[in-house]
Design an enzyme around this catalytic site. Structure first.
Site, mmCIF file in Angstrom:
data_model
loop_
_atom_site.group_PDB
_atom_site.id
_atom_site.type_symbol
_atom_site.label_atom_id
_atom_site.label_comp_id
_atom_site.label_asym_id
_atom_site.label_seq_id
_atom_site.Cartn_x
_atom_site.Cartn_y
_atom_site.Cartn_z
ATOM 1 C CG ASP A 69 -1.914 7.123 7.665
ATOM 2 O OD1 ASP A 69 -1.397 5.968 8.323
ATOM 3 O OD2 ASP A 69 -1.820 7.561 7.298
ATOM 4 C CG ASP A 82 -7.135 12.032 11.709
ATOM 5 O OD1 ASP A 82 -6.869 12.040 10.651
ATOM 6 O OD2 ASP A 82 -5.189 11.764 12.776
ATOM 7 C CG ASP A 121 -7.414 10.493 7.231
ATOM 8 O OD1 ASP A 121 -6.685 10.697 6.034
ATOM 9 O OD2 ASP A 121 -6.698 10.560 8.636
#
Length: 338
Positions: A23, A217, A21
Site C-alpha cells: 500500500d 513509503d 511494501d
C-alpha cells in the site's frame, strides 16, 4: 550498506531480494502506482517479495491482485502481518485455544493454520485477541474484544499504522482501531507488523535473502522496521511519508536511500543517498535552513542535500530557498506532515 553487498552501477544490482511494501509503494487501493510495474518487472533483477502490514486479505488474494496489475507474484512471495501475528499467538498460547478475531476471514484462516480456534464472541471464552484491518470493523466486535482484553486475554495487533493509503487518499488504518481498544482497556498489544521485528524477520527468513533491500513509503513502519532489523532501505515518496516528515525524522526513521518513485532502482546507489551535493548549498543559520541551487539541478538532488544538512544540525524550524528549484524544495520540506 548491507554486509557483503557488491559494488553496483544500479541500485537494483546491489541487492538479491527486494522486500516491497504494498500500500502506497506498489499500489494504492485497487490501482498500481504509476511506473511501479516497469520499475520492478525487469529481466535479471533481484527477486521480489511483498511484505505488507495489511492483514485484510490472504496471501493468495494479494498475489492474485498483483498478478492482475501485472506484477509477478506467488502466494509464497507474499508475507503478511496476519501470518506473523498468528505465529506470535501460537508461540504464546496452547494449541486449540480460542482466539477472538477482530478482522477479516483471511486473518481468521491464518489463526486456524497455526492450530488455534478463531471465534467472534467473548462468550466463547477466548484466551487471546488478534486484531487486523478490516473495512467492516464496527462497535460490536470491538466491544467483544474489549471484554476479552479486560478479562486478561493476550492481545496481538497485526500492525499499528494510523492511516491506510487508498485510491481516494489516506483513510484510517488498523492502528486507529487499535487506539480505540487501548483507550477502552488501558492495555497495549504485542505488534506483529512493521516496525516491529516479527514481520521483517519472517520476510527475510522466507526469502532466503543475503542482501535484502526494504522498499516502502512510510518512515515510521517500513523504514523504522528496516533500521531495527539492520537492513538497507529505500523510501519512495508515492504514499504516506512526505519531505516534511523526513525533515524532522528521528535517526531510527531515516532511510538509506530516497527517491520519488521506484524508477530510482535504475540509478546509482550513491546518487540516492541523503548526503551533501556539490551543486547544492544547504546552510543552517540558527533554526533556519537556507537552500540554494541552480535552476538546472534536479529537485531530488536538492532535497537529499537539504535533508543531509537538516539532519546534521537537528532542530530545524524553518526552511527557505533561493531560486525556483530551491524554493520549491523548501516548500515541500515545510509542507503538511502525516
Amino acid at each position: 550498506m548491507t554486509a557483503g553487498a557488491p559494488a553496483a552501477s544500479r541500485l537494483r544490482d546491489r541487492y538479491d531480494v527486494l522486500l516491497l511494501d504494498l500500500d502506497g509503494t506498489v499500489y494504492a487501493g485497487a490501482d498500481a502506482i504509476p511506473g511501479a510495474r516497469d520499475a520492478l518487472v525487469v529481466d535479471g533483477g533481484p527477486r521480489l517479495f511483498y511484505v505488507t502490514n495489511n492483514a485484510s486479505r490472504s496471501p493468495a488474494d494479494v498475489a492474485g491482485h498483483l498478478n492482475v496489475l501485472g506484477f509477478p507474484a506467488t502466494e509464497f512471495e507474499v508475507v503478511t502481518s496476519s501470518q506473523s501475528a498468528a505465529r506470535l499467538l501460537a508461540q504464546q498460547i496452547p494449541a486449540g485455544s480460542a482466539v477472538l478475531v477482530v478482522g477479516t476471514d483471511a486473518l481468521a484462516h491464518e489463526v486456524e493454520l497455526v492450530g488455534l480456534n478463531p471465534v467472534r464472541s467473548y462468550d466463547d471464552a477466548p484466551v487471546a485477541v488478534v486484531q487486523g484491518h478490516s473495512p467492516d470493523t464496527g462497535w460490536r466486535i470491538l466491544a467483544e474484544a474489549t471484554l476479552a482484553i479486560r478479562a486478561g486475554a493476550y492481545w496481538v495487533a497485526s500492525n499499528v499504522d494510523s492511516t491506510l493509503p487508498t485510491e481516494r487518499g489516506l483513510c484510517l488504518g488498523n492502528g486507529s482501531m487499535v487506539a480505540a481498544l487501548r483507550t477502552a482497556t488501558g492495555r497495549a498489544p504485542d505488534v506483529a507488523g512493521k516496525p516491529a521485528r516479527p514481520l521483517m524477520d519472517d520476510a527475510v527468513r522466507r526469502s532466503g535473502a543475503e542482501r535484502p533491500l526494504v522498499i516502502g513509503d512510510r518512515i515510521d513502519t517500513d523504514i523504522a522496521g528496516a533500521n531495527d532489523a539492520g537492513l538497507d532501505s529505500l523510501l519512495v515518496l508515492s504514499g504516506v511519508s512526505t519531505p516534511a516528515d523526513l525533515l524532522v525524522a528521528a535517526p531510527s526513521d531515516r532511510p538509506t536511500y530516497l527517491a520519488h518513485t521506484l524508477a530510482a532502482l535504475e540509478k546509482a546507489p550513491e546518487a540516492l543517498r541523503i548526503a551533501p551535493h556539490r551543486d547544492v548549498s544547504a546552510q543552517v543559520d540558527g533554526a533556519t535552513l537556507w537552500i540554494e541551487a541552480g535552476d538546472d539541478v534536479d529537485e531530488s538532488v536538492v532535497l537529499r542535500a537539504a535533508l543531509a544538512a537538516a539532519w546534521e544540525a537537528n532542530g530545524i524550524a524553518d526552511v527557505r530557498g533561493r531560486g525556483p528549484v530551491a524554493s520549491a524544495v523548501a516548500d515541500r520540506l515545510s509542507g503538511p506532515r502525516d
